[in-house]
Design an enzyme around this catalytic site. Structure first.
Site, PDB file in Angstrom:
ATOM      1  N   ARG A 135      -5.845 -15.097  32.587  1.00  0.00           N
ATOM      2  CA  ARG A 135      -4.920 -14.246  31.822  1.00  0.00           C
ATOM      3  C   ARG A 135      -4.587 -12.988  32.615  1.00  0.00           C
ATOM      4  NH1 ARG A 135      -6.861 -10.548  27.002  1.00  0.00           N
ATOM      5  NH2 ARG A 135      -7.490  -9.407  28.879  1.00  0.00           N
ATOM      6  N   GLU A 152     -14.792 -14.961  48.196  1.00  0.00           N
ATOM      7  CA  GLU A 152     -13.514 -14.511  47.639  1.00  0.00           C
ATOM      8  C   GLU A 152     -12.898 -13.424  48.520  1.00  0.00           C
ATOM      9  OE1 GLU A 152     -13.159 -14.727  43.513  1.00  0.00           O
ATOM     10  OE2 GLU A 152     -12.441 -12.678  43.299  1.00  0.00           O
TER      11      GLU A 152
HETATM   12  P1  FAD Z   1      -8.880 -15.517  28.550  1.00  0.00           P
HETATM   13  O1  FAD Z   1      -9.613 -16.776  28.787  1.00  0.00           O
HETATM   14  O2  FAD Z   1      -7.522 -15.603  27.959  1.00  0.00           O
HETATM   15  O3  FAD Z   1      -9.785 -14.574  27.651  1.00  0.00           O
HETATM   16  C1  FAD Z   1      -9.408 -13.222  27.421  1.00  0.00           C
HETATM   17  C2  FAD Z   1      -9.924 -12.762  26.061  1.00  0.00           C
HETATM   18  O4  FAD Z   1      -9.196 -13.443  25.039  1.00  0.00           O
HETATM   19  C3  FAD Z   1     -11.396 -13.094  25.817  1.00  0.00           C
HETATM   20  O5  FAD Z   1     -11.972 -12.013  25.127  1.00  0.00           O
HETATM   21  C4  FAD Z   1     -11.354 -14.336  24.936  1.00  0.00           C
HETATM   22  O6  FAD Z   1     -12.474 -14.466  24.093  1.00  0.00           O
HETATM   23  C5  FAD Z   1     -10.092 -14.062  24.133  1.00  0.00           C
HETATM   24  N1  FAD Z   1      -9.427 -15.284  23.632  1.00  0.00           N
HETATM   25  C6  FAD Z   1      -9.130 -16.391  24.337  1.00  0.00           C
HETATM   26  N2  FAD Z   1      -8.522 -17.305  23.529  1.00  0.00           N
HETATM   27  C7  FAD Z   1      -8.428 -16.743  22.305  1.00  0.00           C
HETATM   28  C8  FAD Z   1      -7.913 -17.168  21.037  1.00  0.00           C
HETATM   29  N3  FAD Z   1      -7.369 -18.374  20.891  1.00  0.00           N
HETATM   30  N4  FAD Z   1      -7.974 -16.326  19.987  1.00  0.00           N
HETATM   31  C9  FAD Z   1      -8.541 -15.088  20.114  1.00  0.00           C
HETATM   32  N5  FAD Z   1      -9.054 -14.622  21.293  1.00  0.00           N
HETATM   33  C10 FAD Z   1      -9.001 -15.447  22.366  1.00  0.00           C
HETATM   34  N6  FAD Z   1      -7.978 -10.742  37.311  1.00  0.00           N
HETATM   35  C11 FAD Z   1      -6.864 -10.596  38.072  1.00  0.00           C
HETATM   36  O7  FAD Z   1      -5.988  -9.816  37.724  1.00  0.00           O
HETATM   37  N7  FAD Z   1      -6.688 -11.316  39.222  1.00  0.00           N
HETATM   38  C12 FAD Z   1      -7.610 -12.210  39.659  1.00  0.00           C
HETATM   39  O8  FAD Z   1      -7.423 -12.853  40.698  1.00  0.00           O
HETATM   40  C13 FAD Z   1      -8.807 -12.381  38.876  1.00  0.00           C
HETATM   41  N8  FAD Z   1      -9.759 -13.278  39.239  1.00  0.00           N
HETATM   42  C14 FAD Z   1     -10.860 -13.478  38.428  1.00  0.00           C
HETATM   43  C15 FAD Z   1     -11.807 -14.453  38.777  1.00  0.00           C
HETATM   44  C16 FAD Z   1     -12.935 -14.672  37.967  1.00  0.00           C
HETATM   45  C17 FAD Z   1     -13.927 -15.748  38.348  1.00  0.00           C
HETATM   46  C18 FAD Z   1     -13.136 -13.879  36.798  1.00  0.00           C
HETATM   47  C19 FAD Z   1     -14.350 -14.075  35.935  1.00  0.00           C
HETATM   48  C20 FAD Z   1     -12.193 -12.919  36.440  1.00  0.00           C
HETATM   49  C21 FAD Z   1     -11.048 -12.718  37.240  1.00  0.00           C
HETATM   50  N9  FAD Z   1     -10.074 -11.773  36.900  1.00  0.00           N
HETATM   51  C22 FAD Z   1      -8.939 -11.615  37.676  1.00  0.00           C
HETATM   52  C23 FAD Z   1     -10.252 -10.927  35.705  1.00  0.00           C
HETATM   53  C24 FAD Z   1      -9.632 -11.583  34.438  1.00  0.00           C
HETATM   54  O9  FAD Z   1      -8.237 -11.665  34.603  1.00  0.00           O
HETATM   55  C25 FAD Z   1      -9.981 -10.684  33.260  1.00  0.00           C
HETATM   56  O10 FAD Z   1     -11.364 -10.750  33.003  1.00  0.00           O
HETATM   57  C26 FAD Z   1      -9.180 -10.895  31.971  1.00  0.00           C
HETATM   58  O11 FAD Z   1      -9.448  -9.792  31.117  1.00  0.00           O
HETATM   59  C27 FAD Z   1      -9.492 -12.167  31.213  1.00  0.00           C
HETATM   60  O12 FAD Z   1      -8.989 -13.255  31.858  1.00  0.00           O
HETATM   61  P2  FAD Z   1      -9.337 -14.745  31.358  1.00  0.00           P
HETATM   62  O13 FAD Z   1      -8.559 -15.657  32.201  1.00  0.00           O
HETATM   63  O14 FAD Z   1     -10.789 -14.933  31.267  1.00  0.00           O
HETATM   64  O15 FAD Z   1      -8.707 -14.665  29.869  1.00  0.00           O
END
Ligand code: FAD
Length: 287
Positions: free
Chosen positions: A107, A17
């Site tokens: 997200r 990455e």
């Molecule tokens: P989601 O999948 O939306 O989850 C976020 C939270 O919402 C979780 O607690 C989940 O349980 C909850 N949730 C989801 N759906 C629901 C629902 N229907 N009802 C209630 N709660 C719900 N961040 C950056 O800014 N830029 C990047 O490039 C970046 N790359 C990343 C790459 C990887 C592999 C990882 C693991 C993380 C990365 N992140 C990045 C960090 C990430 O953006 C954060 O961890 C963020 O807080 C959550 O993103 P997510 O896409 O997992 O969110």
């Protein structure tokens, strides 16, 4: 090339990455770092995206340049928490125009000032939108120890299932320092019917400060064995760097020994760290 086709192969592969620069004057240096990583012939290089818009300007440009100049497939990240439907649509058009076919749909973290747009609440909404927008291979993030905002692991896994059903072709995990947590997670997700490939993410920790920062952001558990290593070697930068690289290399060896075929390495813009890991694994992984 679609990431899903690469990770379906039986060959053991690593991906790395990088993050884009904040300003254009740093672009060339960042690209040079990525170019050295590409020379290791990874299965792909992922390029992060700043949720608050801070470093998102150069994600597409850097990903395109890596792909065009080195031929290594790229995975461009995209976050939605600070975006509107219009800005996401514009970005997807730009990714398409630049020939980027793989997107990690996230997200994003809620910015410290709490300033967000309200078109998206969860990554699953973005995943569905990216799938609708065209022929993209879409990945999502997952959390073997549970996402820091979600009080119950089971709820987090239920939300993950919704995200996969929205269209994730594969998932990449947040870093972890204890492989047993990852193996346990694999059982738990299989149990609820999540069957897409899950790529473990390994972060080589090379300074004490990096560990403190990463753990504060993610809530990742630090096992006693690793804590002792960081406590002992932390004050000596060269020793800490070496110990962190060896620890990450050992995690990768254990994953491979347990049948894991694709591993993502969060070595970020440090080609020397990626190179040192490859050197440690030279008879184990031949890219
Ligand atoms: P989601 O999948 O939306 O989850 C976020 C939270 O919402 C979780 O607690 C989940 O349980 C909850 N949730 C989801 N759906 C629901 C629902 N229907 N009802 C209630 N709660 C719900 N961040 C950056 O800014 N830029 C990047 O490039 C970046 N790359 C990343 C790459 C990887 C592999 C990882 C693991 C993380 C990365 N992140 C990045 C960090 C990430 O953006 C954060 O961890 C963020 O807080 C959550 O993103 P997510 O896409 O997992 O969110």
């Amino acid at each position: 090339m679609k990431i899903i086709d690469t990770i379906k192969s039986d060959q053991v592969t690593l991906s790395f990455e990088v993050f884009p620069p904040k300003t254009s004057d740093k672009f060339e240096n960042t690209y040079r770092a990525a170019e050295r990583i590409a020379a290791l012939n990874p299965s792909y290089i992922s390029v992060t995206y700043g949720a608050g818009g801070g470093t998102s300007m150069f994600t597409a440009e850097l990903a395109q340049k890596i792909h065009q100049q080195t031929g290594v497939p790229v995975l461009a990240h995209l976050t939605c928490v600070s975006s509107t439907h219009e800005t996401v649509e514009r970005t997807l058009q730009e990714y398409k125009k630049r020939g980027l076919e793989n997107i990690l749909a996230l997200r994003g973290d809620i910015p410290e000032d709490g300033q967000i747009e309200h078109d998206y609440k969860y990554a699953s909404q973005l995943v569905a939108e990216v799938k609708r927008a065209g022929d993209f291979c879409v990945g999502g993030a997952c959390y073997p120890e549970g996402h820091i905002e979600c009080a119950h692991k089971a709820d987090d896994i239920a939300h993950l299932k919704e995200k996969v059903e929205a269209g994730c072709d594969f998932l990449t995990t947040q870093m972890f320092f204890d492989n047993n947590i990852f193996y346990n997670f694999l059982y738990r997700v299989k149990d609820v019917g999540i069957n897409v490939p899950i790529i473990p993410g390994i972060m080589p920790i090379t300074t004490e400060k990096q560990l403190a920062r990463s753990v504060a952001m993610s809530g990742t558990n630090v096992p006693e064995r690793f804590r002792a290593i960081v406590d002992h070697f932390g004050p000596d930068p060269e020793a800490m760097r070496q110990a962190g690289i060896v620890y990450a290399s050992e995690q990768i060896i254990d994953l491979v020994a347990n049948g894991v075929r694709h591993i993502h390495v969060y070595s970020m813009n440090k080609p020397s760290v990626a190179e040192a890991i490859m050197q440690n694994l030279s008879h184990i992984i031949t890219l």
